[in-house]
Design a protein around this motif. Structure first.
Motif, PDB file in Angstrom:
ATOM      1  N   GLY A 167      39.353  25.512  38.901  1.00  0.00           N
ATOM      2  CA  GLY A 167      40.517  26.374  38.788  1.00  0.00           C
ATOM      3  C   GLY A 167      40.259  27.780  39.287  1.00  0.00           C
ATOM      4  O   GLY A 167      39.142  28.141  39.674  1.00  0.00           O
ATOM      5  N   GLU A 168      41.328  28.571  39.250  1.00  0.00           N
ATOM      6  CA  GLU A 168      41.259  29.961  39.702  1.00  0.00           C
ATOM      7  C   GLU A 168      40.698  30.834  38.581  1.00  0.00           C
ATOM      8  O   GLU A 168      41.126  30.748  37.434  1.00  0.00           O
ATOM      9  CB  GLU A 168      42.656  30.447  40.082  1.00  0.00           C
ATOM     10  CG  GLU A 168      42.689  31.860  40.642  1.00  0.00           C
ATOM     11  CD  GLU A 168      44.099  32.308  41.006  1.00  0.00           C
ATOM     12  OE1 GLU A 168      44.258  33.492  41.381  1.00  0.00           O
ATOM     13  OE2 GLU A 168      45.028  31.483  40.895  1.00  0.00           O
ATOM     14  N   LEU A 169      39.733  31.663  38.937  1.00  0.00           N
ATOM     15  CA  LEU A 169      39.115  32.548  37.960  1.00  0.00           C
ATOM     16  C   LEU A 169      40.093  33.630  37.511  1.00  0.00           C
ATOM     17  O   LEU A 169      41.003  34.008  38.261  1.00  0.00           O
ATOM     18  CB  LEU A 169      37.860  33.198  38.548  1.00  0.00           C
ATOM     19  CG  LEU A 169      36.684  32.245  38.846  1.00  0.00           C
ATOM     20  CD1 LEU A 169      35.624  32.966  39.665  1.00  0.00           C
ATOM     21  CD2 LEU A 169      36.096  31.709  37.547  1.00  0.00           C
ATOM     22  N   TYR A 170      39.865  34.156  36.295  1.00  0.00           N
ATOM     23  CA  TYR A 170      40.750  35.193  35.757  1.00  0.00           C
ATOM     24  C   TYR A 170      40.741  36.432  36.640  1.00  0.00           C
ATOM     25  O   TYR A 170      41.782  37.034  36.881  1.00  0.00           O
ATOM     26  CB  TYR A 170      40.325  35.540  34.334  1.00  0.00           C
ATOM     27  CG  TYR A 170      41.172  36.612  33.694  1.00  0.00           C
ATOM     28  CD1 TYR A 170      42.465  36.349  33.270  1.00  0.00           C
ATOM     29  CD2 TYR A 170      40.673  37.915  33.536  1.00  0.00           C
ATOM     30  CE1 TYR A 170      43.257  37.328  32.694  1.00  0.00           C
ATOM     31  CE2 TYR A 170      41.451  38.900  32.954  1.00  0.00           C
ATOM     32  CZ  TYR A 170      42.740  38.606  32.537  1.00  0.00           C
ATOM     33  OH  TYR A 170      43.516  39.593  31.973  1.00  0.00           O
ATOM     34  N   ARG A 171      39.543  36.809  37.107  1.00  0.00           N
ATOM     35  CA  ARG A 171      39.400  37.940  38.024  1.00  0.00           C
ATOM     36  C   ARG A 171      38.338  37.594  39.077  1.00  0.00           C
ATOM     37  O   ARG A 171      37.589  36.632  38.924  1.00  0.00           O
ATOM     38  CB  ARG A 171      39.003  39.224  37.268  1.00  0.00           C
ATOM     39  CG  ARG A 171      40.102  39.781  36.383  1.00  0.00           C
ATOM     40  CD  ARG A 171      41.215  40.413  37.197  1.00  0.00           C
ATOM     41  NE  ARG A 171      42.217  41.057  36.363  1.00  0.00           N
ATOM     42  CZ  ARG A 171      43.330  40.489  35.930  1.00  0.00           C
ATOM     43  NH1 ARG A 171      43.580  39.215  36.260  1.00  0.00           N
ATOM     44  NH2 ARG A 171      44.200  41.152  35.187  1.00  0.00           N
TER      45      ARG A 171
END
Length: 278
Positions: A167-171
């Motif tokens: 998934g896409e990292l938070y930042r």
């Protein structure tokens, strides 16, 4: 209009004769139908001449009314029960769904490492780094691990299996300063170096439960390892978080208040009764 008719049957010597009765029922004039019934009775039997005829007819009328009243009550009682049961069955799932949404939307208290423990892995953080720990079957070799760390995305799994994390990292992170290793052949540890080292992450991968960053508690012992500028920023952030939790002004707001007080003392001739600090 309804037609009531009895068909004349062949009689035997052992059974009484059945006489045909024909009459048209008009719902607007039910008494007319009853009159025809009584005329038929008077012509074909001596029932009406009996002293008890009126009492028996009255009893039959009462019995018919009671039967009709009971039937109406049953139909009325069934309707509210059905409505209540439908309302209850429909409202319960809605309440459960709303409660789930509230729980999902509400920020969660972080774990001891200022991260969160999920079903398949856990993560902790400092202002500079995020460490992800993923348990794997005992005896797992490094060559069986598939790990891709990109600026805004993380993918981890074992060869031939669905990814554990994808998934896409938070930042954003610094891929060149990130690495992973396998500990005791049963735990994969991933170190992610944050691009912005002045922000606490609410989650590791977007879409997962978010923690309440106001409840993050940095280890004071590590503040000494920071450079003076970073340490000052961290201490300011910690102070502001505590002030917000207590409903008190932050460091910036206190600074503005001090500036206003100094200005007021230097200009006593001015009216500051309506002055506001934005």
């Amino acid at each position: 209009m309804a037609i009531i008719s009895e068909v004349e049957e062949e009689t035997s010597s052992s059974q009484p004769s059945t006489l045909p009765f024909r009459a048209t029922f008009d719902s607007s004039n039910p008494l007319g139908f009853l009159e025809k019934v009584f005329d038929f009775l008077s012509q074909q039997s001596d029932f009406l001449s009996k002293p008890s005829a009126e009492a028996e007819i009255a009893a039959a009328v009462r019995a018919a009314k009671e039967k009709s009243t009971k039937a109406e009550k049953k139909s009325v009682e069934k309707k509210p029960v059905e409505k209540e049961s439908v309302a209850a069955s429909s409202s319960e799932p809605m309440e459960v769904e709303e409660e789930k949404k509230k729980q999902e939307a509400a920020p969660i208290a972080p774990n001891k490492g200022n991260g969160y423990d999920l079903e398949n892995y856990s993560w902790v953080q400092t202002l500079q780094e995020v460490t992800v720990n993923v348990p794997v079957p005992s005896g797992t070799k490094a060559r069986s691990v598939v790990c891709e760390i990109k600026k805004n995305r993380l993918k981890l799994g074992l060869k031939g299996q669905d990814p554990i994390i994808d998934g896409e990292l938070y930042r954003s992170v610094k891929p060149d300063d990130c690495y992973w290793n396998i500990e005791d052949q049963k735990m994969i540890s991933i170190l992610l170096t944050k691009q912005d080292q002045m922000e606490w992450w609410k989650c590791c991968v977007k879409g997962e439960p978010e923690i309440d960053t106001q409840k993050v508690e940095p280890e004071n012992s590590k503040l000494a390892d920071l450079d003076p500028e970073t340490r000052s920023t961290v201490e300011k952030m910690m102070f502001d978080q505590r002030q917000k939790q207590m409903g008190l002004p932050t460091s910036d707001e206190l600074q503005k208040q001090d500036i206003l007080k100094k200005f007021m003392s230097q200009h006593p001739e001015m009216d500051f009764s309506n002055a506001k600090i934005n």
